[in-house]
Design a protein around this motif. Structure first.
Motif, short mmCIF file in Angstrom:
data_model
loop_
_atom_site.label_atom_id
_atom_site.label_comp_id
_atom_site.label_asym_id
_atom_site.label_seq_id
_atom_site.Cartn_x
_atom_site.Cartn_y
_atom_site.Cartn_z
N SER A 79 6.09 -2.02 1.26
CA SER A 79 7.52 -1.97 0.93
C SER A 79 8.05 -0.55 0.80
CB SER A 79 7.76 -2.69 -0.39
OG SER A 79 7.18 -1.95 -1.45
N ASP A 80 7.16 0.47 0.74
CA ASP A 80 7.58 1.85 0.46
C ASP A 80 8.40 1.90 -0.84
OD1 ASP A 80 7.88 4.59 0.74
OD2 ASP A 80 8.77 4.49 2.74
N ALA A 81 7.96 1.09 -1.83
CA ALA A 81 8.65 1.05 -3.13
C ALA A 81 8.56 2.41 -3.81
CB ALA A 81 7.99 0.00 -4.02
N HIS A 82 9.64 2.81 -4.47
CA HIS A 82 9.66 4.01 -5.29
C HIS A 82 9.86 3.65 -6.76
CE1 HIS A 82 9.97 6.00 -1.42
NE2 HIS A 82 9.94 7.19 -1.99
N GLU A 83 9.95 2.35 -7.04
CA GLU A 83 10.02 1.85 -8.42
C GLU A 83 9.52 0.41 -8.41
OE1 GLU A 83 14.46 1.15 -9.32
OE2 GLU A 83 14.41 2.97 -8.09
N TYR A 133 0.81 -1.22 0.00
CA TYR A 133 0.00 0.00 0.00
C TYR A 133 0.83 1.27 0.00
CZ TYR A 133 -4.33 -2.50 1.19
OH TYR A 133 -5.43 -3.29 1.17
N HIS A 134 1.97 1.17 0.64
CA HIS A 134 2.81 2.37 0.74
C HIS A 134 3.78 2.29 -0.42
CE1 HIS A 134 5.41 5.11 3.52
NE2 HIS A 134 5.51 5.45 2.25
N VAL A 135 3.32 2.81 -1.57
CA VAL A 135 4.04 2.68 -2.83
C VAL A 135 4.02 4.05 -3.53
CG1 VAL A 135 3.90 1.66 -5.15
CG2 VAL A 135 3.50 0.22 -3.12
N HIS A 136 5.16 4.42 -4.10
CA HIS A 136 5.28 5.67 -4.86
C HIS A 136 5.48 5.33 -6.33
CE1 HIS A 136 5.80 7.91 -1.05
NE2 HIS A 136 6.43 6.83 -0.65
N LEU A 137 4.86 6.10 -7.20
CA LEU A 137 4.95 5.84 -8.64
C LEU A 137 6.22 6.38 -9.27
CD1 LEU A 137 1.21 6.48 -9.55
CD2 LEU A 137 2.43 4.29 -9.84
N ILE A 197 -2.51 8.15 0.16
CA ILE A 197 -1.62 9.31 0.19
C ILE A 197 -0.71 9.15 1.40
CG2 ILE A 197 -3.29 10.71 1.55
CD1 ILE A 197 -1.36 12.35 -1.23
N GLU A 198 0.55 9.52 1.26
CA GLU A 198 1.45 9.57 2.41
C GLU A 198 1.41 11.00 2.92
OE1 GLU A 198 5.55 8.30 1.89
OE2 GLU A 198 5.88 8.39 4.07
N MET A 199 0.68 11.19 4.00
CA MET A 199 0.40 12.52 4.54
C MET A 199 1.24 12.73 5.80
SD MET A 199 -1.18 15.41 4.63
CE MET A 199 -2.70 15.53 3.67
N GLU A 211 1.33 8.58 -2.77
CA GLU A 211 2.33 9.59 -3.12
C GLU A 211 2.54 10.54 -1.94
OE1 GLU A 211 4.20 10.00 -6.09
OE2 GLU A 211 3.48 7.95 -6.26
N HIS A 212 3.73 11.13 -1.88
CA HIS A 212 4.03 12.12 -0.84
C HIS A 212 3.18 13.37 -1.00
CE1 HIS A 212 7.56 10.39 1.08
NE2 HIS A 212 8.09 10.10 -0.10
N ILE A 213 2.55 13.81 0.05
CA ILE A 213 1.74 15.02 -0.02
C ILE A 213 2.57 16.22 -0.47
CG2 ILE A 213 2.02 15.64 2.45
CD1 ILE A 213 -1.10 16.25 0.21
ZN LIG Z 1 6.96 6.62 1.36
#
Ligand SMILES: [Zn+2]
Ligand SMILES: [Zn+2]
Length: 275
Positions: free
Chosen positions: A234-238, A5-9, A88-90, A46-48
């Protein structure tokens, strides 16, 4: 069920614009990587601070430098062009609770991840604006960090508390308090239990200098004892980082007797068997 769930595009560099990364093709790369790893429940957060709406919350120069994207465009993109959960990562900014609520309200999140990356104007996990070396003892930084994380849970703004011991991110490269870390975890665990919020087991710590998952094992044991629901990410960024070290994470959860993880839809939580 496995979740991420904690994933960045996109990775955090400012040149990684929404136009380049908020595309159906990019979302599909994430969906494919998740499927290969058996992750059915996939969402983005995504990061706020990448959005102009962040300026309504906090005017820190680090945020000002990054706040370019439109929050409604992001929400519309995820809903209309992907099959991903919308999160959203707020950041939690003490004193800004009403302004945070205003930004969250009226948008149809599946979940909101609460993060503490800053203590006042100082950053815990970036070299810019770093709190480390700014004159405070490790003892005081840790105490303030966990008090702030506790405060974030009690604010009621969040569904998931992200990387709940981020303060350790630099490992032995920054000072660590001498005393038993459980002293610091205690107020956070109490607050999480009282708030009824889910807490993230993040495998991202395994790819950071500290080299261990968030939360540390003694912290995780206290959370399990207190009956706090756990969310796995995983806090994946890719795409390659999706489900990073999940076998190890699942083994750890099983060793602590945890059999279920939190699943979210429309900010409602349910528990599903892991695996
Ligand atoms: Zn994050
Ligand atoms: Zn974060």
């Amino acid at each position: 069920m496995l979740t991420d769930y904690h994933v960045h595009l996109r990775t955090d560099e400012p040149e990684n614009t929404a136009a380049r990364f908020f595309t159906a093709a990019n979302a599909e790369r994430y969906r494919e990587a998740a499927s290969e790893r058996g992750i059915a429940e996939l969402g983005v957060a995504e990061h706020i601070y990448r959005f102009t709406a962040a300026m309504e919350i906090w005017q820190h120069p680090f945020w000002r430098q990054y706040a370019h994207d439109d929050l409604d465009y992001y929400c519309g993109f995820v809903r209309e062009e992907t099959d991903l959960r919308l999160g959203i990562e707020m950041d939690f900014i003490p004193g800004a609770e009403d302004r945070i609520a205003n930004v969250l309200d009226g948008r149809d999140w599946d979940y909101v991840v609460g993060s503490v990356h800053f203590l006042r104007d100082h950053s815990l996990d970036t070299e810019d604006y770093s709190i480390w070396g700014a004159g405070e003892s490790a003892d005081r930084i840790w105490r303030r960090y966990f008090e702030t994380v506790a405060h974030s849970a009690l604010s009621g703004l969040y569904d998931i508390i992200g990387h709940p011991d981020l303060v350790k991110v630099w490992g032995s490269a920054t000072p660590v308090p001498d005393r038993d870390p459980r002293f610091f975890y205690e107020p956070a665990v109490e607050a999480f239990a009282e708030a009824g919020v889910a807490v993230e087991l993040s495998t991202a710590g395994w790819r950071k200098p500290v080299g261990e998952q968030y939360p540390a094992v003694p912290f995780l044991e206290m959370l399990v004892d207190a009956g706090c629901p756990l969310a796995l990410s995983s806090d994946a960024h890719e795409p390659d980082q999706l489900g990073f070290e999940y076998e190890r994470a699942v083994e750890l959860l099983e060793s602590l007797g945890v059999r279920e993880i939190a699943v979210f839809e429309g900010r409602q939580r349910r528990m599903e068997p892991i695996g």
